[in-house]
Design an enzyme around this catalytic site. Structure first.
Site, PDB file in Angstrom:
ATOM      1  N   ARG A  11     -20.308 -13.749  23.720  1.00  0.00           N
ATOM      2  CA  ARG A  11     -21.735 -13.169  22.516  1.00  0.00           C
ATOM      3  C   ARG A  11     -21.271 -14.768  21.684  1.00  0.00           C
ATOM      4  O   ARG A  11     -20.123 -14.520  21.737  1.00  0.00           O
ATOM      5  CB  ARG A  11     -21.363 -12.021  21.773  1.00  0.00           C
ATOM      6  CG  ARG A  11     -21.217 -10.571  22.333  1.00  0.00           C
ATOM      7  CD  ARG A  11     -21.601  -9.424  21.243  1.00  0.00           C
ATOM      8  NE  ARG A  11     -21.113  -8.623  21.582  1.00  0.00           N
ATOM      9  CZ  ARG A  11     -20.510  -7.975  20.251  1.00  0.00           C
ATOM     10  NH1 ARG A  11     -21.057  -7.523  19.127  1.00  0.00           N
ATOM     11  NH2 ARG A  11     -19.690  -6.893  20.462  1.00  0.00           N
ATOM     12  N   PRO A  28      14.431  17.288  -8.194  1.00  0.00           N
ATOM     13  CA  PRO A  28      14.008  16.750  -6.622  1.00  0.00           C
ATOM     14  C   PRO A  28      14.918  16.045  -6.689  1.00  0.00           C
ATOM     15  O   PRO A  28      16.138  15.068  -7.506  1.00  0.00           O
ATOM     16  CB  PRO A  28      13.454  15.906  -7.500  1.00  0.00           C
ATOM     17  CG  PRO A  28      11.833  16.121  -8.667  1.00  0.00           C
ATOM     18  CD  PRO A  28      13.341  16.932  -9.661  1.00  0.00           C
ATOM     19  N   GLU A  29      15.475  16.631  -5.737  1.00  0.00           N
ATOM     20  CA  GLU A  29      17.295  15.349  -4.787  1.00  0.00           C
ATOM     21  C   GLU A  29      16.340  14.600  -3.846  1.00  0.00           C
ATOM     22  O   GLU A  29      17.522  13.388  -4.213  1.00  0.00           O
ATOM     23  CB  GLU A  29      17.594  16.642  -4.021  1.00  0.00           C
ATOM     24  CG  GLU A  29      18.220  17.782  -5.261  1.00  0.00           C
ATOM     25  CD  GLU A  29      19.172  18.725  -3.876  1.00  0.00           C
ATOM     26  OE1 GLU A  29      18.977  18.248  -2.590  1.00  0.00           O
ATOM     27  OE2 GLU A  29      19.959  19.675  -4.046  1.00  0.00           O
TER      28      GLU A  29
END
Ligand SMILES: [Zn+2]
Length: 275
Positions: free
Chosen positions: A154, A2-3
């Site tokens: 609330r 893989p590069e």
């Protein structure tokens, strides 16, 4: 060999890496992480172009024109750029290969053990329960002072409401603590006791803090994800979160940890108004 190294990417990177590019290959490992048949997953994506990416709270929306991908990474999930095509497996749960300039762009949606990568017809994604019940994105115009003032009518704690995805989308525990500290509001405050000035401040610091977190790549894919300490530099900018026992950066009072809305909560007892 893989590069390219394997690197974690975030939503902005997905757009930068794969936006405008055609899907060459797509696969998913487990049938339960998507709403279509595993074979269908690839068939519906291959040949389509990623037109747009968006985020709705903790969900990433990938718009392929005729198909819309809805991805929820939950806590363990990440998006990685792989050096080359790799068949989906337990780690790389869903993999998409896009055409590239010189080499294809391969993105893996990893560890979707609790998350999913669903495919919808355009418009249908808004029926997704997590999208249809989401409050406004903090950067949208809908996240206005008026909106917050009405959402805060609330008695619930302000922390509980800010963590509620139907009130505001995508705020995790870390950012709620940081936002409340920056706004000088104690997390246990009843939301309906906040005055207009406090709500204004809260809205402004929420955007400011999330903006900085995204710039510093606060977390991985979803920039205001709850998964703390994964990659970003933003963790070094946290003022109160995980700083119990340390002096408050503003006043020197010791930061305390407590439990509010069921979550570990960090506050400065001096800087953050209790009432
Ligand atoms: Zn303080």
């Amino acid at each position: 060999m893989p590069e390219l190294p394997e690197v974690t990417v975030i939503s902005e990177d997905v757009a930068a890496l794969a936006g405008g590019r055609e899907v060459l290959r797509a696969g998913v490992f487990r049938p339960d992480v998507t709403n279509v048949e595993p074979g269908e997953f690839g068939r519906r994506l291959v040949g389509r172009t990623l037109k747009r990416t968006g985020r709705r709270g903790k969900i990433i929306v990938l718009d392929f024109g005729d198909v819309v991908g809805v991805v929820h990474l939950v806590i363990s999930g990440r998006v990685l750029r792989l050096p080359e095509w790799s068949e989906p497996d337990r780690m790389n749960t869903a993999v998409l290969e896009f055409e590239g300039e010189e080499v294809p762009v391969v993105l893996a949606f990893t560890r979707l053990w609790l998350g999913y990568f669903d495919l919808y017809e355009p418009g249908e994604e808004n029926k997704h329960p997590l999208i249809s019940h989401l409050g406004p994105d903090p950067f949208s115009d809908d996240f206005s002072v008026e909106y917050l003032a009405s959402a805060f009518g609330r008695k619930a704690s302000v922390k509980g409401l800010l963590l509620d995805q139907s009130v505001v989308a995508g705020l995790g525990n870390i950012y709620v603590d940081e936002v409340l500290f920056a706004a000088g509001i104690h997390p246990t405050r009843k939301a309906n006791t906040l005055d207009r000035g406090e709500i204004q401040k809260l809205q402004a610091v929420t955007r400011d803090i999330l903006h900085r977190a995204i710039e510093l790549r606060g977390t991985t894919f979803d920039s205001y994800h709850d998964a703390f300490g994964e990659t970003g530099k933003f963790q070094h900018q946290l003022k109160v979160f995980t700083r119990a026992g340390e002096p408050c950066p503003v006043c020197g009072t010791t930061i305390v940890k407590s439990r509010v809305a069921g979550r570990g909560t960090h506050t400065c007892p001096s800087c953050q108004r209790v009432s």
